[in-house]
Design a protein around this motif. Structure first.
Motif, PDB file in Angstrom:
ATOM      1  N   PHE A 126       0.832  -1.190   0.000  1.00  0.00           N
ATOM      2  CA  PHE A 126       0.000   0.000   0.000  1.00  0.00           C
ATOM      3  C   PHE A 126       0.870   1.246   0.000  1.00  0.00           C
ATOM      4  O   PHE A 126       1.964   1.267   0.552  1.00  0.00           O
ATOM      5  N   SER A 127       0.363   2.296  -0.623  1.00  0.00           N
ATOM      6  CA  SER A 127       1.115   3.542  -0.672  1.00  0.00           C
ATOM      7  C   SER A 127       0.548   4.576   0.287  1.00  0.00           C
ATOM      8  O   SER A 127       0.966   5.727   0.264  1.00  0.00           O
ATOM      9  N   VAL A 128      -0.428   4.185   1.108  1.00  0.00           N
ATOM     10  CA  VAL A 128      -1.050   5.110   2.060  1.00  0.00           C
ATOM     11  C   VAL A 128      -1.009   4.501   3.455  1.00  0.00           C
ATOM     12  O   VAL A 128      -0.725   3.317   3.628  1.00  0.00           O
ATOM     13  N   ARG A 129      -1.334   5.317   4.447  1.00  0.00           N
ATOM     14  CA  ARG A 129      -1.431   4.857   5.828  1.00  0.00           C
ATOM     15  C   ARG A 129      -2.831   5.148   6.350  1.00  0.00           C
ATOM     16  O   ARG A 129      -3.470   6.090   5.927  1.00  0.00           O
ATOM     17  N   GLY A 130      -3.269   4.319   7.272  1.00  0.00           N
ATOM     18  CA  GLY A 130      -4.593   4.505   7.852  1.00  0.00           C
ATOM     19  C   GLY A 130      -5.595   3.556   7.236  1.00  0.00           C
ATOM     20  O   GLY A 130      -5.583   3.315   6.027  1.00  0.00           O
ATOM     21  N   ILE A 131      -6.474   3.027   8.057  1.00  0.00           N
ATOM     22  CA  ILE A 131      -7.396   1.988   7.607  1.00  0.00           C
ATOM     23  C   ILE A 131      -8.363   2.507   6.541  1.00  0.00           C
ATOM     24  O   ILE A 131      -8.664   1.801   5.571  1.00  0.00           O
ATOM     25  N   GLU A 132      -8.847   3.719   6.670  1.00  0.00           N
ATOM     26  CA  GLU A 132      -9.802   4.250   5.683  1.00  0.00           C
ATOM     27  C   GLU A 132      -9.143   4.451   4.327  1.00  0.00           C
ATOM     28  O   GLU A 132      -9.718   4.127   3.295  1.00  0.00           O
ATOM     29  N   ARG A 133      -7.938   4.963   4.323  1.00  0.00           N
ATOM     30  CA  ARG A 133      -7.222   5.166   3.057  1.00  0.00           C
ATOM     31  C   ARG A 133      -6.851   3.841   2.410  1.00  0.00           C
ATOM     32  O   ARG A 133      -6.911   3.699   1.191  1.00  0.00           O
ATOM     33  N   VAL A 134      -6.480   2.860   3.236  1.00  0.00           N
ATOM     34  CA  VAL A 134      -6.158   1.538   2.712  1.00  0.00           C
ATOM     35  C   VAL A 134      -7.390   0.903   2.090  1.00  0.00           C
ATOM     36  O   VAL A 134      -7.330   0.297   1.022  1.00  0.00           O
ATOM     37  N   LYS A 135      -8.545   1.061   2.742  1.00  0.00           N
ATOM     38  CA  LYS A 135      -9.791   0.532   2.180  1.00  0.00           C
ATOM     39  C   LYS A 135     -10.076   1.148   0.825  1.00  0.00           C
ATOM     40  O   LYS A 135     -10.493   0.461  -0.115  1.00  0.00           O
ATOM     41  N   ARG A 136      -9.864   2.449   0.706  1.00  0.00           N
ATOM     42  CA  ARG A 136     -10.083   3.120  -0.585  1.00  0.00           C
ATOM     43  C   ARG A 136      -9.120   2.605  -1.646  1.00  0.00           C
ATOM     44  O   ARG A 136      -9.507   2.368  -2.791  1.00  0.00           O
ATOM     45  N   GLU A 137      -7.861   2.437  -1.266  1.00  0.00           N
ATOM     46  CA  GLU A 137      -6.869   1.983  -2.237  1.00  0.00           C
ATOM     47  C   GLU A 137      -7.171   0.561  -2.712  1.00  0.00           C
ATOM     48  O   GLU A 137      -7.066   0.263  -3.892  1.00  0.00           O
ATOM     49  N   VAL A 138      -7.564  -0.307  -1.795  1.00  0.00           N
ATOM     50  CA  VAL A 138      -7.937  -1.670  -2.184  1.00  0.00           C
ATOM     51  C   VAL A 138      -9.170  -1.624  -3.069  1.00  0.00           C
ATOM     52  O   VAL A 138      -9.258  -2.357  -4.068  1.00  0.00           O
ATOM     53  N   GLY A 139     -10.120  -0.767  -2.745  1.00  0.00           N
ATOM     54  CA  GLY A 139     -11.321  -0.632  -3.577  1.00  0.00           C
ATOM     55  C   GLY A 139     -10.990  -0.226  -4.992  1.00  0.00           C
ATOM     56  O   GLY A 139     -11.547  -0.767  -5.953  1.00  0.00           O
ATOM     57  N   ILE A 140     -10.079   0.707  -5.143  1.00  0.00           N
ATOM     58  CA  ILE A 140      -9.669   1.151  -6.480  1.00  0.00           C
ATOM     59  C   ILE A 140      -8.989   0.014  -7.234  1.00  0.00           C
ATOM     60  O   ILE A 140      -9.254  -0.214  -8.413  1.00  0.00           O
ATOM     61  N   ALA A 141      -8.114  -0.716  -6.547  1.00  0.00           N
ATOM     62  CA  ALA A 141      -7.410  -1.830  -7.192  1.00  0.00           C
ATOM     63  C   ALA A 141      -8.394  -2.917  -7.623  1.00  0.00           C
ATOM     64  O   ALA A 141      -8.292  -3.468  -8.722  1.00  0.00           O
ATOM     65  N   LEU A 142      -9.363  -3.228  -6.763  1.00  0.00           N
ATOM     66  CA  LEU A 142     -10.352  -4.255  -7.111  1.00  0.00           C
ATOM     67  C   LEU A 142     -11.274  -3.785  -8.230  1.00  0.00           C
ATOM     68  O   LEU A 142     -11.671  -4.579  -9.092  1.00  0.00           O
ATOM     69  N   MET A 143     -11.599  -2.482  -8.248  1.00  0.00           N
ATOM     70  CA  MET A 143     -12.388  -1.957  -9.366  1.00  0.00           C
ATOM     71  C   MET A 143     -11.631  -2.081 -10.674  1.00  0.00           C
ATOM     72  O   MET A 143     -12.207  -2.441 -11.704  1.00  0.00           O
TER      73      MET A 143
END
Length: 75
Positions: free
Chosen positions: A48-65
């Motif tokens: 991950f290139s971000v820190r924090g659970i909310e930002r990680v959730k967003r980054e995973v969401g983008i990758a899965l999209m």
């Protein structure tokens, strides 16, 4: 030989020999690990290139999209 290591190996082996645990472990291989393997192989998503659970959730969401869009494009 390390006796403590051998003890833990035997304990894990006995746990995996139980039928209900085998079913759980088999489901794990099918459901989750293949998705992360594809993310790593096809998109190079290894960390991950971000820190924090909310930002990680967003980054995973983008990758899965992105992965889902690639699947739709191949159809």
């Amino acid at each position: 030989m390390n006796p403590a290591f051998e003890y833990h190996k035997a304990k894990i082996r006995s746990e995996f020999s139980k039928e209900e645990n085998q079913a759980i472990y088999a489901q794990r291989k099918i459901d989750v690990e293949s998705v992360f393997g594809r993310l790593k192989a096809y998109f190079g998503f290894t960390r991950f290139s971000v820190r924090g659970i909310e930002r990680v959730k967003r980054e995973v969401g983008i990758a899965l999209m992105a992965m889902n869009m690639k699947k739709l494009a191949t159809i």
